[in-house]
Structure formats: C-alpha cells, structure tokens
Motif scaffolding. Sequence first.
Motif, PDB file in Angstrom:
ATOM      1  N   LYS A 286       0.885  -0.806  -0.172  1.00 59.69           N
ATOM      2  CA  LYS A 286      -0.259  -0.102   0.187  1.00 59.69           C
ATOM      3  C   LYS A 286       0.719   1.255   0.240  1.00 59.69           C
ATOM      4  O   LYS A 286       0.238   1.972  -0.586  1.00 59.69           O
ATOM      5  N   PRO A 287       1.752   1.820   0.853  1.00 58.67           N
ATOM      6  CA  PRO A 287       2.245   3.055   0.812  1.00 58.67           C
ATOM      7  C   PRO A 287       3.484   3.048  -0.521  1.00 58.67           C
ATOM      8  O   PRO A 287       3.260   3.999  -0.794  1.00 58.67           O
ATOM      9  N   LEU A 288       3.617   1.980  -1.609  1.00 61.73           N
ATOM     10  CA  LEU A 288       4.398   1.979  -2.299  1.00 61.73           C
ATOM     11  C   LEU A 288       3.210   2.456  -3.765  1.00 61.73           C
ATOM     12  O   LEU A 288       3.265   3.485  -4.809  1.00 61.73           O
ATOM     13  N   LEU A 289       1.660   1.888  -3.588  1.00 56.54           N
ATOM     14  CA  LEU A 289       1.001   1.915  -4.297  1.00 56.54           C
ATOM     15  C   LEU A 289       0.197   3.654  -4.020  1.00 56.54           C
ATOM     16  O   LEU A 289       0.046   4.371  -5.141  1.00 56.54           O
ATOM     17  N   LEU A 290       0.430   3.936  -3.184  1.00 52.63           N
ATOM     18  CA  LEU A 290       0.001   5.551  -3.022  1.00 52.63           C
ATOM     19  C   LEU A 290       1.017   6.415  -3.405  1.00 52.63           C
ATOM     20  O   LEU A 290       0.099   7.273  -4.102  1.00 52.63           O
ATOM     21  N   ALA A 291       1.909   6.369  -3.838  1.00 49.78           N
ATOM     22  CA  ALA A 291       3.151   6.878  -3.864  1.00 49.78           C
ATOM     23  C   ALA A 291       2.714   6.876  -5.030  1.00 49.78           C
ATOM     24  O   ALA A 291       2.638   7.948  -5.776  1.00 49.78           O
ATOM     25  N   GLY A 292       3.157   5.492  -5.984  1.00 47.42           N
ATOM     26  CA  GLY A 292       2.659   5.787  -7.414  1.00 47.42           C
ATOM     27  C   GLY A 292       1.219   6.424  -8.081  1.00 47.42           C
ATOM     28  O   GLY A 292       0.913   7.196  -9.066  1.00 47.42           O
TER      29      GLY A 292
END
Length: 421
Positions: A286-292
């Motif tokens: 999720k943290p990586l998805l939010l950044a993207g």
Amino acid sequence: MNTHHTDRRNEWSLDWLNFFLADVRDGLGPYLAIYLLAVHKWEPASIGLVMTLAGVAALLAQTPAGALIDRTSAKRSVVVAAALMVTCSCLLLPWVTSFGGVALTQTVSAIAGSVFAPAIAAISLGITGPKAFTRRTGRNETFNHAGNACAALLAGGFAYVWGPIVVFYLMAMMTLASVVTASMVDARAIDHDVARGFIPGPVGAHAHPSGVRVLLANRPLLLFAVCCGLFHLANAAMLPLVSQKLAQVNLQMATPLTSACIVAAQLVMVPMALLVGIKADRWGRKPLLLAGFFILPLRGVLYVVSDDPYWLVAVQLLDGIGAGIFGALFPVVVKDLTQGTGRFNVSLGALSTVFGLGAALSPGLAGLVVQAAGYDAAFLTLASIAGTAFILLWLTMPETRNDSDAARNAPAPGIPPTLFS
C-alpha cells in the motif's frame, strides 16, 4: 540436465522476452496518434475514437484471455501467436486509409495484445512460485521498461530521418526477437497449477470459482479494481495528448519528442520496478501504491504550466514513478488476493478488463474535452479523476502483503537493511 543452468537460462529468457515484447505488447501506442495526425490529417476526436474502439475490444478480451491462460499449457505458443497478430495488424496501416480499416486493424491488435500480461505473469509464477514472484515481477517490469526506452530511442532517431512510418518496421524486428526468446523458455519448468494460483490440498483441489465470482466476492479485489480503473481513465490519454500538442508546435519533431517523453519515463521506471521487486515484501504494497497514485494528479496539473517541449518531456519523467510502481505491483497485489483459488490469471484478466475500460474511455473523453475547451482543460479533468483514485485507494484499500512475505525478507538481526538486500 544441470538444474542451475536451466534456471539461469529461464531467468535470462524471461528477461529478454520482456525486453523485446515491450515494443509489441501495446501496439503502436502514442505513435498511432502522431501517424494519423501527420499522415492522414485526422482530427483529435477521430483519433481518440479509434483508440477508444481498440481499447473496448481489448477490454472485452481481457477476462477470456486470462481464462485461456489459466487453462492452457501452451503459454509460450500463445505469446508467440499474439505477438505475430499485433505486428501484422500494425504493418497493414500504411496501406489502410479509411476510418473503418484503421479501426479494424487496431481492434485486432488490441485483442491479441490482451494475452501478454496474464501469459507473462503466469509463466513467471509457474517458474518461480509465489515466494519469489514479487522479485520476478519487478525484474519483468525492469526489462520491459528498458525495452520500451530502447525502442523509443530507436524510433525517435529513425523517424527523424525516415518519418513516422519507421515505427512499424521497428516493431517487426522486435517481434522476431520476442519469438526467439519465448522459444528459449523451458516449457518443462512451468508448473501450470502454480501458474494459475492453485494450491494443492483440500482448498485448492475443489475451489474453481469463475473470474467474475472471485471479483465480486472479494471486497479488497473489487476496491483495487475500481482504483485501477480510475487510474487508467486518468492516465491513458495523457501521453497521446502531449504527442498531439508537440505535433501542433513542430510536426517534424513530434515523433522524436514523443520518443523523448517515452524514454524519459521508461528510464525512471527501471529503478522504480527494481525498487518494488526488492522492497515490496518488506515495506508492504500500500505505501508504494499510494506513492504511485499520488504522482498522476500532480503530473496532470504540471502539464498545463507550459507548452514548452522540454517542459513536457521533463514532466513525463513523473510518469516513470507512477507507472513504474503500478506496473510492478499490479500482478503482485492480484496474486496476494487470489492465492489458492486456482484463478489467478482469470482474476488478473478481470481486473485488466476494469482498468482497460478506463484506458479505453480515456482518449475519447480527453478528445471531446480538447475540442470543447482545449488541452489545458483536458489535462485538469484527467488530474481530478486521478485525485479521486488516490483518495479512494488511501481510504479503502487494505494492505495485501502476507506476514510470511515480510518475515522472509526481514534483515538478519544486527544487519542493517540495504536497497539490494
């Protein structure tokens, strides 16, 4: 046969298959808009309509394509046949001038291209197994982006000398190379049960839900599908719009500058895909998805700041962050949410259908807004849709990483974590 040698051969064969398919799997992409605008003098709305029709065809084919990959043991042959169909359809364009003819060739190309994502994901999962799938997916995306960057550089350089038509012949060369590399993957190394997300035992032995049932019964999977659909509704039209703006400013430089946009983004996607492959099991999805997802609305707003070609290319660098993260994480999240069902690929196809709907509607929507209110209004409209996707992901989507993934990738006591651990 030496098992280690076979494993290494499969690793490198998958690497180069992703590299060469990069120029084939999406057909002409943004170059189609330039070709139709420069050679056939089409209006933006007509260009958008053709791209939308092709997108709808791909949309309808995604779930059946996933089901096909779930069932077939001839996954390599499916990849080869699809690559040849995409390329032959695109090679017909120099001899096709009517709206109907162009729409037909691009529809066939889109339908054939719908099998690439589930086929590559299934082959990768079937060879590596679920434990190593995140790293393998990151590596797939790394070579895919490197292939896109290389192809765009070649297309830009050749098009400057010989014109936009050169992209057709470049695709043909890449197709031949992808056929060779696909044949080098050892078919015996693919576990076809694992490749569809099947787990032997009481659950895996009897659970055979359809893709639609899996999607509708799995709330996180459904939420992820909606987020993906909004993401692609906002994203798909951005680069074609930039290409059209570049063509209006300088027609001769439109293809080289579009290639520069693609290369700029793809070069950034390479380290992003590597980062996801190495760190997603430790940091979480999720943290990586939010950044993207956050990058996309920012990019849409920045496009309206200036029409300078160098500014547009610079903003396109942000696409490398967002799309690089999303592309590497998409099959991983679907794997997380469908593991043990035996329907990984049909679920992958079903979600691809949802975000394919967004991608299909995006050029048509953007083209209508351009004709009604101009390019800046179109970019801001797409940015607002992207912002909605980010908020929905942030508020509703759970973390999908399994605890075993985090434990397996945690650093040993006393050893500090590093990027390449």
